[in-house]
Design a protein around this motif. Structure first.
Motif: not given
Length: 592
Positions: A389-409
């Motif tokens: 049952d998804l909550v956002i903190r379960y996704l913390l391991p991918i947040i840094p990768a998404l931030i890196i993708l943001m900076v690429y963009g």
């Protein structure tokens, strides 16, 4: 960057040594203090060695980019230094180390199935708690956010320069869910740190023409992530096949690629193995309570912590009335619908503007690392989406990768004269959104009252925790040999100074006890058979549960029990404390 890996390994090694000491029953201030001193000396030696290596290829950090990190710490520190009040702090992350310290050793707590989960970070918290501080564990958790920010800073600085590295680090640190967790003694930021170390090391392994050092660093980091939380198994299942894929694709040597994949798996599981061995000895199941049915061991099949009883898609349909198409939009909805304290809205906040920059990472000819980070993030997300049952903190391991993708963009957009100022404006709005969320943390907690002394610790806890008044009463008035059963109270046991226990949150065990009792005295004897002397009940929830699940005869039996054998000693904010007696005058309200 190498320093961050080696420092992370020191922290992980300290956790595993504490586990060893605790297993031997030698958890005390002397052993923990000695171990802490050794860790400090090792860190100083490591830092000195890196400073004295001018020929090292390790990336150095100038002082001015560190300013945003210091500002971040100074802004959040007043909230972080408040007494712990977050739910899972009081249920497990601080409550379990407190029990370990009281017992002088580390062993499973039978009524807490999650006490058998890996606890590398909680064991670091235990050190500070042994010396009387329950706020420093929150600072440790914040520190893991800073370490992850440094990884992002260094990685992006090597790609685009220090300005974009700083942008990425600040984006990560001010992301609402990261800022919120940085004020708690949870473990998710530690998981994010080790998962990011593992992912970045794997990418550097490919970029360095498969230099084995980076492969080993990635595997070690994955092992320490596993020792932080079971959900890191997803990291292992994603990165281990990636080793085989990346090497075979780059060299066409499939056999060696498979061997390297096996090596990666072996190193990761070897680092994780102390927790596996512990659980196998205690429960006959190395990954208890994750998958109890995988290992037949004679324990009750209901004692495990099942991921979910219903598929998450069906659960959201039943609980929230969501149509399938709307549920399938969850990968996008988490960015704009997130709300703290609401499982329907993913119990956390991100930033909707992140959705603008992430796709722009693919606008121009790109580094292959962009594709790998997207695949890692997508795979991790969908495994989580279809299993919990998804909550956002379960996704913390991918947040840094998404931030890196943001900076690429962002960097791609900045390269366009036409859209450069649009990108700058959008990034400014992004930071404003994050800043406003951090301001809400101040409004929610009002830390200055406590920091200036105008509010005592007890007053602060009473303001933040509806059950604290009853807890304080119990600590001051109940006998020291009391044993209290929690019923529908939320299981927040950290501040209790009397022995307590709780059963399943669904109420199955207490319901069974009531239904199997033939009289009020038999129900009383049922409680006392467990050594229970008192009940701590959230009255509205308990009454509603009993009305929904008991028939007339059982309700009458329960009323007889409370009239004759349960004396209400205290009540406040809907929470009551009852003493189980041998019988006496009516002193408690009817149930039903």
């Amino acid at each position: 960057m190498v320093f961050l890996y080696e420092f992370g390994f020191i922290l992980g090694g300290v956790s595993l040594l504490i586990l060893l000491l605790g297993t031997l029953g030698t958890v005390n201030t002397v052993s923990l203090g000695s171990l802490s001193l050794l860790a400090v000396l090792a860190t100083i030696t490591l830092l000195y060695r890196h400073i004295k290596m001018p020929s090292s290829k390790d990336y150095t950090i100038s002082l001015w980019p560190l300013v945003p990190f210091c500002v971040f710490i100074l802004i959040l520190l007043p909230v972080t230094l408040l007494p712990p009040t977050a739910r899972d702090e009081l249920i497990m992350h601080l409550a379990i180390p407190k029990l370990y310290l009281e017992n002088g050793g580390i062993s499973g707590v039978p009524f807490m199935v999650f006490s058998y989960a890996p606890m590398n970070l909680e064991l670091l918290y235990l050190v500070h708690m042994a010396f009387g501080s329950d706020t420093l564990p929150k600072v440790v958790h914040l520190f893991f956010a800073v370490l992850t920010g440094l990884i992002i800073y260094i990685y992006l600085s090597e790609k685009f320069g220090k300005r974009q590295g700083t942008t990425g680090a600040i984006l990560y640190l001010t992301t609402p869910i990261v800022a919120q967790l940085s004020t708690t003694a949870y473990i998710d930021l530690g998981l994010a740190f080790y998962s990011t170390l593992a992912l970045v090391a794997l990418l550097k392994w490919r970029e360095s023409d498969y230099r084995q050092q980076w492969l080993v660093y990635s595997a070690l980091s994955t092992g320490l992530a596993l020792g932080t939380k079971y959900s890191a198994l997803v990291v292992l299942f994603v990165l281990c096949p990636s080793v085989i894929f990346l090497y075979s694709r780059g060299t066409r040597e499939q056999t060696k690629a498979v061997k390297l994949g096996v090596l990666y798996m072996f190193i990761s599981l070897a680092v994780f193995s102390p927790w596996l061995i512990r659980n196998y000895i205690l429960k006959g199941d190395p990954v208890f309570p994750l998958a109890t049915r995988l290992f037949a061991n004679g324990h009750s099949p209901g004692s495990g912590l099942h991921i979910t009883k219903l598929p998450p898609l069906l659960m959201r349909k039943l609980l929230y009335g969501e149509d399938l198409w709307y549920t399938l939009l969850t990968p996008l909805r988490i960015f704009w619908e997130g709300k703290d304290g609401s499982h329907q809205y993913f119990d956390g906040v991100l930033n909707p503007l992140y959705l603008i920059f992430i796709p722009l990472a693919f606008k121009r000819p790109r580094d292959k690392a962009v594709t790998y980070m997207l695949l890692f993030s997508a795979t991790y997300f969908y495994i989580a989406f279809f299993t919990v049952d998804l909550v956002i903190r379960y996704l913390l391991p991918i947040i840094p990768a998404l931030i890196i993708l943001m900076v690429y963009g962002f960097n791609n957009t900045m390269a366009s004269k036409r859209f450069r100022y649009v990108a700058i404006a959008l990034m400014a709005v992004t930071f404003i959104f994050n800043g406003r969320y951090i301001a809400t943390l101040y409004k929610r907690h009002s830390p200055l009252k406590y920091m200036t002394g105008s509010e005592t610790k007890r007053q602060y806890l009473s303001r933040m925790l509806p059950d604290y008044a009853a807890t304080a009463f119990a600590n001051h008035n109940l006998p020291t040999d009391t044993k209290v059963l929690f019923l529908f109270t939320g299981d927040r046991g950290y501040y209790w100074e009397r022995e307590y226990l709780y059963w399943d949150r669904g109420g199955t065990k207490v319901l069974s006890l009531i239904k199997e009792s033939k009289s009020a005295v038999e129900l009383r004897d049922g409680f006392t058979a467990f050594g229970i002397t008192h009940l701590f009940i959230k009255d509205p929830l308990f009454e509603r549960f009993m009305k929904d699940n008991l028939n007339g005869n059982s309700i009458r039996l329960l009323n007889d029990f409370f009239r004759t054998y349960a004396s209400r000693l205290y009540t406040a904010n809907g929470f009551s404390i009852y003493e189980i007696t041998n019988g006496g005058p009516e002193r408690s309200p009817n149930r039903g």
